[in-house]
Design a protein around this motif. Structure first.
Motif, short mmCIF file in Angstrom:
data_model
loop_
_atom_site.label_atom_id
_atom_site.label_comp_id
_atom_site.label_asym_id
_atom_site.label_seq_id
_atom_site.Cartn_x
_atom_site.Cartn_y
_atom_site.Cartn_z
N ILE A 1 0.85 -1.17 0.00
CA ILE A 1 0.00 0.00 0.00
C ILE A 1 0.89 1.23 0.00
CG2 ILE A 1 -1.71 1.30 1.32
CD1 ILE A 1 -2.82 -1.30 2.34
N GLU A 2 0.61 2.16 -0.89
CA GLU A 2 1.46 3.33 -1.06
C GLU A 2 1.62 4.07 0.26
OE1 GLU A 2 1.83 7.34 -3.85
OE2 GLU A 2 0.17 5.93 -4.13
N GLY A 3 2.86 4.38 0.58
CA GLY A 3 3.14 5.11 1.81
C GLY A 3 3.22 4.24 3.05
N GLU A 4 3.07 2.94 2.88
CA GLU A 4 3.06 2.03 4.02
C GLU A 4 4.07 0.92 3.79
OE1 GLU A 4 -0.06 -0.51 6.77
OE2 GLU A 4 -0.73 0.38 4.89
N ALA A 5 5.13 0.92 4.54
CA ALA A 5 6.14 -0.13 4.43
C ALA A 5 5.65 -1.37 5.15
CB ALA A 5 7.46 0.34 5.03
N VAL A 6 5.91 -2.52 4.56
CA VAL A 6 5.57 -3.78 5.21
C VAL A 6 6.63 -4.06 6.27
CG1 VAL A 6 5.26 -6.25 4.89
CG2 VAL A 6 4.47 -4.66 3.13
N ASN A 7 6.17 -4.18 7.51
CA ASN A 7 7.11 -4.38 8.61
C ASN A 7 7.77 -5.74 8.52
OD1 ASN A 7 6.39 -1.90 9.68
ND2 ASN A 7 4.78 -2.76 10.98
N GLN A 8 9.08 -5.75 8.61
CA GLN A 8 9.82 -7.01 8.67
C GLN A 8 10.01 -7.40 10.13
OE1 GLN A 8 10.76 -8.81 6.02
NE2 GLN A 8 9.79 -7.32 4.68
N LYS A 9 9.65 -8.62 10.44
CA LYS A 9 9.78 -9.07 11.82
C LYS A 9 11.24 -9.13 12.20
CE LYS A 9 8.51 -12.74 15.00
NZ LYS A 9 7.85 -14.07 15.17
N ARG A 10 11.57 -8.45 13.30
CA ARG A 10 12.94 -8.46 13.78
C ARG A 10 13.06 -9.37 14.99
NH1 ARG A 10 14.64 -2.33 14.58
NH2 ARG A 10 12.55 -2.22 15.45
N ASP A 11 14.27 -9.86 15.20
CA ASP A 11 14.50 -10.73 16.34
C ASP A 11 14.23 -9.97 17.64
OD1 ASP A 11 15.21 -12.88 14.80
OD2 ASP A 11 17.36 -12.42 14.85
N GLY A 12 13.56 -10.66 18.58
CA GLY A 12 13.37 -10.08 19.90
C GLY A 12 14.70 -10.02 20.63
N TYR A 13 14.93 -8.94 21.35
CA TYR A 13 16.22 -8.69 21.98
C TYR A 13 16.28 -9.34 23.36
CZ TYR A 13 20.21 -5.96 23.72
OH TYR A 13 21.42 -5.57 24.22
N PRO A 14 17.28 -10.20 23.62
CA PRO A 14 17.45 -10.77 24.95
C PRO A 14 18.27 -9.81 25.82
CG PRO A 14 19.03 -11.77 23.45
CD PRO A 14 18.26 -10.77 22.65
N MET A 15 17.67 -9.25 26.83
CA MET A 15 18.40 -8.31 27.68
C MET A 15 19.52 -9.04 28.42
SD MET A 15 15.27 -6.07 29.32
CE MET A 15 16.37 -4.85 30.04
N THR A 16 20.60 -8.35 28.64
CA THR A 16 21.69 -8.91 29.44
C THR A 16 21.37 -8.70 30.91
OG1 THR A 16 22.97 -6.85 29.54
CG2 THR A 16 23.30 -8.26 27.60
N ASP A 17 22.06 -9.44 31.75
CA ASP A 17 21.82 -9.30 33.20
C ASP A 17 22.16 -7.89 33.67
OD1 ASP A 17 21.14 -11.92 33.03
OD2 ASP A 17 22.63 -12.66 34.46
N LEU A 18 23.23 -7.31 33.15
CA LEU A 18 23.61 -5.96 33.57
C LEU A 18 22.57 -4.93 33.13
CD1 LEU A 18 27.48 -5.95 32.99
CD2 LEU A 18 26.21 -6.24 35.13
N GLN A 19 21.97 -5.11 31.97
CA GLN A 19 20.92 -4.20 31.52
C GLN A 19 19.69 -4.30 32.43
OE1 GLN A 19 20.59 -5.60 27.48
NE2 GLN A 19 21.70 -3.84 26.65
N ILE A 20 19.36 -5.51 32.85
CA ILE A 20 18.23 -5.70 33.76
C ILE A 20 18.51 -5.02 35.09
CG2 ILE A 20 16.98 -7.43 35.11
CD1 ILE A 20 17.30 -9.30 32.65
N LEU A 21 19.72 -5.17 35.60
CA LEU A 21 20.08 -4.52 36.86
C LEU A 21 20.05 -3.00 36.73
CD1 LEU A 21 23.00 -6.90 37.91
CD2 LEU A 21 20.73 -6.75 38.97
N ARG A 22 20.51 -2.47 35.59
CA ARG A 22 20.44 -1.02 35.35
C ARG A 22 19.01 -0.53 35.41
NH1 ARG A 22 22.82 -0.43 29.65
NH2 ARG A 22 21.64 1.53 29.75
#
Length: 411
Positions: A193-214
């Motif tokens: 559809i004009e003006g609408e990009a088809v979303n490409q599924k991206r990998d879900g990001y696994p948070m690191t332990d340090l990011q969770i603690l932050r």
């Protein structure tokens, strides 16, 4: 000599010829003849070129219908015993009627989608199909699939996940109408559809332990902040889905932690996942594992945050954490790696940690509450996440063996 498209060839002509090339036998092509479509067939078995004028204008509005007719002709021709004109006559009988009973098509589509639960149908199919039927019953109703999609989808903003879901399901319905209900090919949905990009599924990001603690450290030191801190700790340590938090409890006098959430499966209609026991994979800081005593806190019924209506826990989690500056910073880090940070990133962390610590795929699948097949499809990438470290370890071992061998040779 095969025809080559010039720079002035309209895009729809290129699309038409490309479709003929991919969907019909070798040697089939279309050309313009006095403003109409002419089919040419170069069949080496026959030894001569066969041509056929078709009752379609050489126009963008009619090429989809012409393609459908040519595909039927090709099917008749391939069965053998007919020349091009004979195959065309047979196709006329096959294409002589077109059913355009939209209400009946919706009913048939619902019956066809046997794996879709009633709740999913009501939420993700019925709204867009209702708008489509309303558009088709209007005085100035659309006359093709592209225009119908424009009208039915304008209720949802471009780029939103809700619009993407509605678009996918409307497109599936229109393809069903043409392929299964004998609607004209003009009702096929557009490629884009004009003006609408088809979303490409991206990998879900696994948070690191340090990011969770932050993230945990940055949450407000308040009653609400503490409730959300507890929820995040549970999702990270036990791999919970947001909706699991609504059904989490202890059993066996507080010695086991369970989720009684029964998630709808994508397979047989009405089938749901089983209740499951939860097993911890503790988050590590620089000093080792951090034990937040989560099971005991559930046992004494420490408060969790409000999760909204049933089925809306993911939205509730997302609404809260996306407002946090630290979450936004981590989201940028994920984006830089081409991945997407979501409320499921705590669950992704659990899977990545489990595989890194040597647990088997079946064990992780059982702990996370889905089949091995689903687990391998969604989380197999975590099984090779530490591949470089594994090869480094092998190389280090090989180098040590070589040093031992060299010393032996010297003696």
């Amino acid at each position: 000599m095969p025809r080559t498209a010039s720079k002035d060839t309209p895009q729809w002509v290129k699309d038409f010829r490309r479709a003929i090339k991919t969907q019909c036998p070798v040697g089939w092509l279309v050309v313009e003849h006095n403003g109409t479509v002419k089919l040419e067939v170069h069949d080496s078995a026959v030894g001569k070129k066969q041509t056929l004028k078709l009752p379609f204008q050489w126009d963008e509005s009619q090429w989809a219908d012409a393609l459908l007719r040519i595909r039927v002709i090709a099917k008749s021709y391939a069965s053998g015993g007919l020349d091009l004109r004979g195959a065309a006559k047979l196709s006329e009988r096959a294409s002589s009627s077109h059913n355009t009973d939209w209400q009946a098509a919706v009913i048939a589509f619902r019956e066809h989608r046997t794996r879709v639960a009633d709740r999913t149908w009501d939420k993700k199919y019925k709204p867009v199909l209702s708008y489509a039927l309303k558009a088709l019953s209007a005085k100035k109703s659309p006359s093709n699939g592209s225009d119908l999609c424009d009208k039915a989808l304008k209720q949802w903003a471009l780029g939103t996940r809700q619009r993407q879901i509605m678009r996918q399901n409307l497109f599936a319905f229109l393809r069903f109408c043409v392929q299964r209900r004998n609607f004209k090919a003009c009702w096929l949905p557009p490629e884009v559809i004009e003006g609408e990009a088809v979303n490409q599924k991206r990998d879900g990001y696994p948070m690191t332990d340090l990011q969770i603690l932050r993230l945990l450290d940055a949450l407000p030191q308040s009653n609400i902040g503490n409730r959300w801190r507890f929820a995040i700790q549970l999702m990270a340590v036990y791999g919970c889905r947001p909706e699991d938090l609504r059904y989490i409890k202890t059993k066996r006098a507080g010695t086991e932690l369970w989720s009684d959430y029964e998630k709808s499966q994508g397979g047989t209609k009405g089938k749901r996942t089983e209740k499951r026991r939860l097993y911890p994979l503790l988050v590590n800081d620089i000093d080792g594992s951090v034990d937040w005593n989560l099971q005991q806190r559930i046992h004494i019924r420490e408060d969790l945050p409000s999760l909204g209506q049933p089925g809306k826990a993911g939205e509730a989690v997302g609404t809260y954490i996306r407002r946090q500056p630290t979450w936004q910073s981590i989201a940028a880090e994920a984006e830089a790696e081409g991945e997407k940070l979501t409320p499921y990133s705590f669950r992704h962390r659990y899977s990545a940690a489990g595989h890194a610590r040597g647990l088997q795929p079946k064990q992780m699948a059982d702990a996370m509450g889905h089949s091995l097949e689903v687990h391998m499809g969604s989380y197999a990438r975590f099984m090779t996440r530490d591949l470089a470290d594994a090869f480094d370890a092998v190389n280090d071992s090989s180098a040590k063996d070589q040093k031992v061998m060299n010393r032996r040779l010297k003696t």
